[in-house]
Design a protein around this motif. Structure first.
Motif, PDB file in Angstrom:
ATOM      1  N   LYS A 185       0.836  -1.183   0.000  1.00  0.00           N
ATOM      2  CA  LYS A 185       0.000   0.000   0.000  1.00  0.00           C
ATOM      3  C   LYS A 185       0.874   1.237   0.000  1.00  0.00           C
ATOM      4  N   ARG A 186       0.598   2.178  -0.861  1.00  0.00           N
ATOM      5  CA  ARG A 186       1.381   3.391  -0.929  1.00  0.00           C
ATOM      6  C   ARG A 186       1.069   4.285   0.280  1.00  0.00           C
ATOM      7  N   ALA A 187       2.133   4.761   0.925  1.00  0.00           N
ATOM      8  CA  ALA A 187       1.953   5.608   2.103  1.00  0.00           C
ATOM      9  C   ALA A 187       1.299   6.927   1.699  1.00  0.00           C
ATOM     10  N   ALA A 188       0.349   7.368   2.515  1.00  0.00           N
ATOM     11  CA  ALA A 188      -0.356   8.618   2.223  1.00  0.00           C
ATOM     12  C   ALA A 188       0.573   9.803   2.437  1.00  0.00           C
ATOM     13  N   LYS A 189       0.436  10.804   1.592  1.00  0.00           N
ATOM     14  CA  LYS A 189       1.235  12.010   1.735  1.00  0.00           C
ATOM     15  C   LYS A 189       0.731  12.825   2.918  1.00  0.00           C
ATOM     16  N   VAL A 190       1.655  13.562   3.523  1.00  0.00           N
ATOM     17  CA  VAL A 190       1.243  14.498   4.566  1.00  0.00           C
ATOM     18  C   VAL A 190       0.686  15.742   3.891  1.00  0.00           C
ATOM     19  N   PHE A 191      -0.132  16.496   4.628  1.00  0.00           N
ATOM     20  CA  PHE A 191      -0.740  17.675   4.017  1.00  0.00           C
ATOM     21  C   PHE A 191      -0.841  18.797   5.034  1.00  0.00           C
ATOM     22  N   CYS A 192      -0.953  20.014   4.526  1.00  0.00           N
ATOM     23  CA  CYS A 192      -1.056  21.199   5.373  1.00  0.00           C
ATOM     24  C   CYS A 192      -2.517  21.433   5.740  1.00  0.00           C
ATOM     25  N   TYR A 193      -2.796  21.542   7.016  1.00  0.00           N
ATOM     26  CA  TYR A 193      -4.163  21.774   7.493  1.00  0.00           C
ATOM     27  C   TYR A 193      -4.722  23.081   6.945  1.00  0.00           C
ATOM     28  N   TYR A 194      -3.873  24.088   6.800  1.00  0.00           N
ATOM     29  CA  TYR A 194      -4.350  25.424   6.458  1.00  0.00           C
ATOM     30  C   TYR A 194      -4.647  25.622   4.977  1.00  0.00           C
ATOM     31  N   CYS A 195      -3.980  24.873   4.096  1.00  0.00           N
ATOM     32  CA  CYS A 195      -4.189  25.097   2.665  1.00  0.00           C
ATOM     33  C   CYS A 195      -4.364  23.806   1.866  1.00  0.00           C
ATOM     34  N   GLU A 196      -4.294  22.635   2.522  1.00  0.00           N
ATOM     35  CA  GLU A 196      -4.488  21.330   1.886  1.00  0.00           C
ATOM     36  C   GLU A 196      -3.370  20.950   0.909  1.00  0.00           C
ATOM     37  N   THR A 197      -2.269  21.677   0.900  1.00  0.00           N
ATOM     38  CA  THR A 197      -1.142  21.313   0.040  1.00  0.00           C
ATOM     39  C   THR A 197      -0.481  20.045   0.572  1.00  0.00           C
TER      40      THR A 197
END
Length: 272
Positions: free
Chosen positions: A7-19
């Protein structure tokens, strides 16, 4: 027989802008540059509350919104550092997972509760926020803040929003801060002069509340409550230090030989 794909590890993301980012270290750098930078002196801070405190203490300005944040994510009251502190419902929505589950129990909260009557009438009014009376726990005074139709700025639309707020902060010492557990969330929450409340924007959906099968409403009444545990440092503790001692074995043989050595007589000179 084919190999099972990992399973491919999920990317981390910024709470404030979803990047999204591949690495949380890069995410933290992004937050410091785009969301936690002082607009006056360009100093980079680690959190939104840290930025707000810096601007207030150094530049004598009060700010309540995080720069470059998408609508509903501007609040400085939520403590975010990298991926830490992101509400469970936001994580579930981003990764397409099921939101956090809630358990039922049959005994009331230990510290405080308040009963709301005529809930159907309340939901149809323009009352945006209701503050409960104060109650004391751990030497501090608290109150519950209820948003019957949700708090808009924190994505609470269509839900009941419930927050725990510390009151009488003017009587607290300068630079005060607290860490607490409360039963709306299993994580420790941080309170300080800037961040005076914590809670859940999507505490309970209005559809679930109104559904008679769920049992939240009895005769058009609903009860809300809180349990608060203030984490206090007692000053007790200990420190374990391990010291490595080097033992050296000394050969006693040379000393014994010296002790057992015979002395030769010293010849006497004759008088001439």
């Amino acid at each position: 027989m084919g190999k099972e794909k990992k399973k491919r590890a999920a990317k981390v993301f910024c709470y404030y802008c979803e990047t999204e980012f591949e690495d949380e270290k890069i995410l933290v750098q992004h937050q410091e540059e785009k969301h936690f930078k002082c607009h006056v002196c360009n100093q980079k801070l680690s959190t939104a509350s840290g930025m707000a405190i810096h601007v207030l203490q150094v530049h004598k300005e009060a700010i309540s919104e995080v720069p470059n944040a998408i609508p509903g994510r501007e609040s400085t009251e939520i403590e975010i550092f990298g991926m830490q502190g992101i509400p469970d419902d936001i994580l579930a929505a981003h990764y397409g997972e099921q939101a956090i589950s809630r358990t039922l129990r049959y005994f009331p909260p230990a510290d405080y509760f308040f009963k709301v009557e005529s809930v159907s009438v309340l939901l149809n009014t323009r009352i945006e926020k209701y503050e409960s009376g104060s109650f004391e726990v751990g030497g501090y005074k608290w109150r519950l803040c209820l948003y019957p139709n949700g708090i808009n700025k924190s994505e609470g639309k269509g839900h009941v929003s419930l927050y725990l707020e510390i009151s009488d902060t003017e009587n607290l010492p300068l630079g005060w801060e607290l860490h607490i557990f409360y039963n709306a969330d299993s994580k420790a929450s941080h309170f300080n002069v800037i961040k005076t409340r914590c809670g859940i924007a999507q505490f309970l959906s209005l559809d679930e509340l109104k559904d008679p099968c769920n049992g939240y409403l009895m005769d058009d009444c609903c009860i809300f409550g809180a349990e608060v545990f203030v984490i206090k440092y007692s000053g007790k503790g200990e420190c374990l230090s391990v010291i490595k001692i080097l033992l050296m074995e000394v050969d006693p043989t040379p000393q014994r030989k010296a002790e057992g050595k015979e002395q030769k007589p010293v010849p006497l000179s004759r008088a001439g």
